[in-house]
Scaffold this active site. Structure first.
Site, PDB file in Angstrom:
ATOM      1  N   LYS A   1      14.895 142.841 -33.690  1.00  0.00           N
ATOM      2  CA  LYS A   1      15.548 144.126 -33.364  1.00  0.00           C
ATOM      3  C   LYS A   1      16.934 143.898 -32.774  1.00  0.00           C
ATOM      4  O   LYS A   1      17.912 144.504 -33.202  1.00  0.00           O
ATOM      5  CB  LYS A   1      14.684 144.943 -32.371  1.00  0.00           C
ATOM      6  CG  LYS A   1      13.284 145.238 -32.871  1.00  0.00           C
ATOM      7  CD  LYS A   1      12.473 146.035 -31.865  1.00  0.00           C
ATOM      8  CE  LYS A   1      12.209 145.318 -30.559  1.00  0.00           C
ATOM      9  NZ  LYS A   1      11.352 144.108 -30.681  1.00  0.00           N
TER      10      LYS A   1
ATOM     11  N   ARG B   1       8.439 152.856 -26.685  1.00  0.00           N
ATOM     12  CA  ARG B   1       7.490 151.767 -26.808  1.00  0.00           C
ATOM     13  C   ARG B   1       6.061 152.267 -26.638  1.00  0.00           C
ATOM     14  O   ARG B   1       5.120 151.493 -26.771  1.00  0.00           O
ATOM     15  CB  ARG B   1       7.789 150.774 -25.691  1.00  0.00           C
ATOM     16  CG  ARG B   1       7.929 149.358 -26.149  1.00  0.00           C
ATOM     17  CD  ARG B   1       8.207 148.558 -24.905  1.00  0.00           C
ATOM     18  NE  ARG B   1       8.351 147.177 -25.199  1.00  0.00           N
ATOM     19  CZ  ARG B   1       9.500 146.591 -25.466  1.00  0.00           C
ATOM     20  NH1 ARG B   1      10.614 147.278 -25.519  1.00  0.00           N
ATOM     21  NH2 ARG B   1       9.525 145.301 -25.682  1.00  0.00           N
TER      22      ARG B   1
ATOM     23  N   ARG C   1      14.075 130.947 -28.985  1.00  0.00           N
ATOM     24  CA  ARG C   1      15.211 131.842 -28.696  1.00  0.00           C
ATOM     25  C   ARG C   1      15.954 131.407 -27.435  1.00  0.00           C
ATOM     26  O   ARG C   1      15.366 131.026 -26.444  1.00  0.00           O
ATOM     27  CB  ARG C   1      14.710 133.267 -28.504  1.00  0.00           C
ATOM     28  CG  ARG C   1      15.826 134.207 -28.031  1.00  0.00           C
ATOM     29  CD  ARG C   1      15.472 135.644 -28.141  1.00  0.00           C
ATOM     30  NE  ARG C   1      14.305 136.012 -27.362  1.00  0.00           N
ATOM     31  CZ  ARG C   1      13.750 137.219 -27.404  1.00  0.00           C
ATOM     32  NH1 ARG C   1      14.241 138.137 -28.200  1.00  0.00           N
ATOM     33  NH2 ARG C   1      12.705 137.484 -26.663  1.00  0.00           N
TER      34      ARG C   1
ATOM     35  N   ARG D   1      14.670 133.241 -21.831  1.00  0.00           N
ATOM     36  CA  ARG D   1      14.124 134.360 -21.054  1.00  0.00           C
ATOM     37  C   ARG D   1      12.790 133.951 -20.419  1.00  0.00           C
ATOM     38  O   ARG D   1      11.970 133.311 -21.077  1.00  0.00           O
ATOM     39  CB  ARG D   1      13.892 135.572 -21.987  1.00  0.00           C
ATOM     40  CG  ARG D   1      15.148 136.385 -22.197  1.00  0.00           C
ATOM     41  CD  ARG D   1      15.033 137.451 -23.241  1.00  0.00           C
ATOM     42  NE  ARG D   1      13.799 138.201 -23.292  1.00  0.00           N
ATOM     43  CZ  ARG D   1      13.577 139.227 -24.115  1.00  0.00           C
ATOM     44  NH1 ARG D   1      14.532 139.622 -24.943  1.00  0.00           N
ATOM     45  NH2 ARG D   1      12.434 139.852 -24.125  1.00  0.00           N
TER      46      ARG D   1
ATOM     47  N   ARG E   1       2.664 139.812 -24.439  1.00  0.00           N
ATOM     48  CA  ARG E   1       3.552 140.865 -24.972  1.00  0.00           C
ATOM     49  C   ARG E   1       3.096 141.312 -26.361  1.00  0.00           C
ATOM     50  O   ARG E   1       3.134 142.492 -26.685  1.00  0.00           O
ATOM     51  CB  ARG E   1       4.991 140.333 -25.039  1.00  0.00           C
ATOM     52  CG  ARG E   1       5.636 140.212 -23.670  1.00  0.00           C
ATOM     53  CD  ARG E   1       6.862 139.332 -23.691  1.00  0.00           C
ATOM     54  NE  ARG E   1       7.901 139.803 -24.568  1.00  0.00           N
ATOM     55  CZ  ARG E   1       8.849 139.032 -25.094  1.00  0.00           C
ATOM     56  NH1 ARG E   1       8.889 137.744 -24.816  1.00  0.00           N
ATOM     57  NH2 ARG E   1       9.763 139.542 -25.874  1.00  0.00           N
TER      58      ARG E   1
HETATM   59  P1  AP5 Z   1      15.511 139.036 -31.513  1.00  0.00           P
HETATM   60  O1  AP5 Z   1      16.489 139.775 -32.354  1.00  0.00           O
HETATM   61  O2  AP5 Z   1      15.943 138.599 -30.142  1.00  0.00           O
HETATM   62  O3  AP5 Z   1      14.117 139.826 -31.456  1.00  0.00           O
HETATM   63  P2  AP5 Z   1      13.736 141.216 -30.771  1.00  0.00           P
HETATM   64  O4  AP5 Z   1      12.955 141.995 -31.766  1.00  0.00           O
HETATM   65  O5  AP5 Z   1      14.954 141.888 -30.183  1.00  0.00           O
HETATM   66  O6  AP5 Z   1      12.754 140.666 -29.666  1.00  0.00           O
HETATM   67  P3  AP5 Z   1      12.638 140.955 -28.106  1.00  0.00           P
HETATM   68  O7  AP5 Z   1      11.749 139.861 -27.570  1.00  0.00           O
HETATM   69  O8  AP5 Z   1      13.974 141.097 -27.447  1.00  0.00           O
HETATM   70  O9  AP5 Z   1      11.899 142.280 -28.114  1.00  0.00           O
HETATM   71  P4  AP5 Z   1      11.018 142.830 -27.034  1.00  0.00           P
HETATM   72  O10 AP5 Z   1      10.797 144.165 -27.617  1.00  0.00           O
HETATM   73  O11 AP5 Z   1       9.818 142.091 -26.660  1.00  0.00           O
HETATM   74  O12 AP5 Z   1      11.896 142.672 -25.704  1.00  0.00           O
HETATM   75  P5  AP5 Z   1      12.807 143.686 -24.894  1.00  0.00           P
HETATM   76  O13 AP5 Z   1      13.993 142.957 -24.443  1.00  0.00           O
HETATM   77  O14 AP5 Z   1      12.960 144.985 -25.604  1.00  0.00           O
HETATM   78  O15 AP5 Z   1      15.027 137.752 -32.365  1.00  0.00           O
HETATM   79  C1  AP5 Z   1      14.119 136.806 -31.827  1.00  0.00           C
HETATM   80  C2  AP5 Z   1      14.544 135.385 -32.240  1.00  0.00           C
HETATM   81  O16 AP5 Z   1      14.388 135.238 -33.640  1.00  0.00           O
HETATM   82  C3  AP5 Z   1      16.010 135.048 -31.928  1.00  0.00           C
HETATM   83  O17 AP5 Z   1      16.101 133.717 -31.492  1.00  0.00           O
HETATM   84  C4  AP5 Z   1      16.740 135.250 -33.286  1.00  0.00           C
HETATM   85  O18 AP5 Z   1      17.855 134.381 -33.409  1.00  0.00           O
HETATM   86  C5  AP5 Z   1      15.634 134.910 -34.265  1.00  0.00           C
HETATM   87  N1  AP5 Z   1      15.687 135.717 -35.488  1.00  0.00           N
HETATM   88  C6  AP5 Z   1      15.897 137.057 -35.584  1.00  0.00           C
HETATM   89  N2  AP5 Z   1      15.830 137.454 -36.863  1.00  0.00           N
HETATM   90  C7  AP5 Z   1      15.561 136.331 -37.615  1.00  0.00           C
HETATM   91  C8  AP5 Z   1      15.352 136.078 -39.003  1.00  0.00           C
HETATM   92  N3  AP5 Z   1      15.421 137.065 -39.918  1.00  0.00           N
HETATM   93  N4  AP5 Z   1      15.092 134.806 -39.386  1.00  0.00           N
HETATM   94  C9  AP5 Z   1      15.005 133.801 -38.474  1.00  0.00           C
HETATM   95  N5  AP5 Z   1      15.203 133.981 -37.141  1.00  0.00           N
HETATM   96  C10 AP5 Z   1      15.461 135.221 -36.715  1.00  0.00           C
HETATM   97  O19 AP5 Z   1      11.848 144.015 -23.628  1.00  0.00           O
HETATM   98  C11 AP5 Z   1      11.560 143.040 -22.644  1.00  0.00           C
HETATM   99  C12 AP5 Z   1      10.643 143.630 -21.587  1.00  0.00           C
HETATM  100  O20 AP5 Z   1      11.278 144.763 -20.945  1.00  0.00           O
HETATM  101  C13 AP5 Z   1       9.298 144.211 -22.084  1.00  0.00           C
HETATM  102  O21 AP5 Z   1       8.318 143.204 -22.242  1.00  0.00           O
HETATM  103  C14 AP5 Z   1       8.968 145.199 -20.971  1.00  0.00           C
HETATM  104  O22 AP5 Z   1       8.514 144.542 -19.818  1.00  0.00           O
HETATM  105  C15 AP5 Z   1      10.328 145.800 -20.636  1.00  0.00           C
HETATM  106  N6  AP5 Z   1      10.657 146.989 -21.432  1.00  0.00           N
HETATM  107  C16 AP5 Z   1      11.721 147.128 -22.284  1.00  0.00           C
HETATM  108  N7  AP5 Z   1      11.721 148.341 -22.844  1.00  0.00           N
HETATM  109  C17 AP5 Z   1      10.634 148.990 -22.352  1.00  0.00           C
HETATM  110  C18 AP5 Z   1      10.089 150.280 -22.586  1.00  0.00           C
HETATM  111  N8  AP5 Z   1      10.664 151.142 -23.444  1.00  0.00           N
HETATM  112  N9  AP5 Z   1       8.961 150.612 -21.926  1.00  0.00           N
HETATM  113  C19 AP5 Z   1       8.372 149.770 -21.056  1.00  0.00           C
HETATM  114  N10 AP5 Z   1       8.846 148.532 -20.776  1.00  0.00           N
HETATM  115  C20 AP5 Z   1       9.964 148.140 -21.427  1.00  0.00           C
END
Ligand code: AP5
Length: 224
Positions: A13, A88, A123, A156, A167
């Site tokens: 994402k 979410r 990552r 992270r 997660r």
């Molecule tokens: P990346 O693009 O970083 O993946 P992502 O989908 O953004 O993953 P996240 O881990 O950031 O999502 P998340 O939803 O768990 O975390 P968030 O920060 O929102 O890609 C991942 C890796 O793969 C990278 O190294 C990239 O280079 C590689 N990659 C990408 N695409 C690729 C491809 N096509 N081929 C090969 N490699 C590839 O949330 C974190 C925490 O915040 C949550 O756990 C929760 O505690 C809290 N939180 C956030 N939002 C909420 C909410 N709305 N409600 C409640 N708690 C929340």
């Protein structure tokens, strides 16, 4: 254009958000980045959510809804925005609808669990900009350093394998329900229902990017 990127942790994402926001000149609203910035700055919010975020749990809906509602009211969101990590849960999605914050597109990126674990364990991020790297798939030019600033990259705290598994489990219990939520809205032709598209996210970053661009261009005739 108002857009939501759905998908499990590590689906890509954040990676895809950078391309979309650049092409359509809209801000990326990453709730994860907002929470991590608050933790780093040790604000009241940061102190409250630190343990929750770092252990891979979800922050309570009421906190997240208020945070996003305030962010969307800022002037840079007038012509649209991209939500990355929100909603979410179904109550978060309902909160948008009840506040008449209508969305044009929901793009749901699917990646299998084995690949997700590989992506998250490799990552590395540049905290100040949110730039994302991967040790194998997208390494920085100089190991451990951000390509633009040369500052150190970090792992992270919630990318440790046991936290990643937690997660993913929470994603299956709570966030995956949003797929049906948005598919049903589209199927019933509900007023202001977003256009929902599911895409396969295993291909190379640029291939996934081009699939998303073609959906955005074709489905509603949105052009750059
Ligand atoms: P990346 O693009 O970083 O993946 P992502 O989908 O953004 O993953 P996240 O881990 O950031 O999502 P998340 O939803 O768990 O975390 P968030 O920060 O929102 O890609 C991942 C890796 O793969 C990278 O190294 C990239 O280079 C590689 N990659 C990408 N695409 C690729 C491809 N096509 N081929 C090969 N490699 C590839 O949330 C974190 C925490 O915040 C949550 O756990 C929760 O505690 C809290 N939180 C956030 N939002 C909420 C909410 N709305 N409600 C409640 N708690 C929340």
């Amino acid at each position: 254009m108002r857009l939501i990127l759905l998908g499990s942790p590590g689906a890509g994402k954040g990676t895809q958000a950078k391309f979309i926001t650049e092409k359509y000149h809209i801000p990326q609203i990453s709730t994860g980045d907002m929470l991590r910035a608050a933790i780093q700055d040790e604000t009241g919010l940061g102190t409250t959510v630190k343990q929750i975020v770092e252990s891979g749990q979800l922050v309570p809906d009421a906190v997240m809804i208020q945070l996003v509602e305030q962010r969307i009211q800022q002037s840079d969101c007038i012509h649209g925005f991209l939500l990355d990590g929100f909603p979410r849960t179904v109550p978060q999605a309902e909160a948008l609808r009840l506040r008449h914050i209508y969305i044009d597109f929901v793009i749901d990126i699917n990646v299998n669990e084995e690949e997700l674990i590989k992506r998250l364990s490799g990552r590395r991020i540049h905290p100040a900009s949110g730039r994302v790297y991967h040790l194998l798939y997208h390494p920085p030019h100089i190991a451990g350093k951000d390509d633009v600033t040369g500052e150190p990259l970090i792992q992270r705290p919630d990318d440790q394998e046991d936290t990643v598994r937690k997660r993913l489990s929470i994603y299956h219990q709570q966030t995956a329900l949003l797929r049906d939520y948005y598919m049903q809205q589209a199927a019933k032709h509900m007023a202001q229902a977003p256009c929902y598209a599911e895409i396969e996210g295993h291909a190379a970053v640029e291939v996934v990017r081009d699939k998303i661009f073609s959906i955005l261009t074709i489905k509603k005739g949105v052009s750059q």
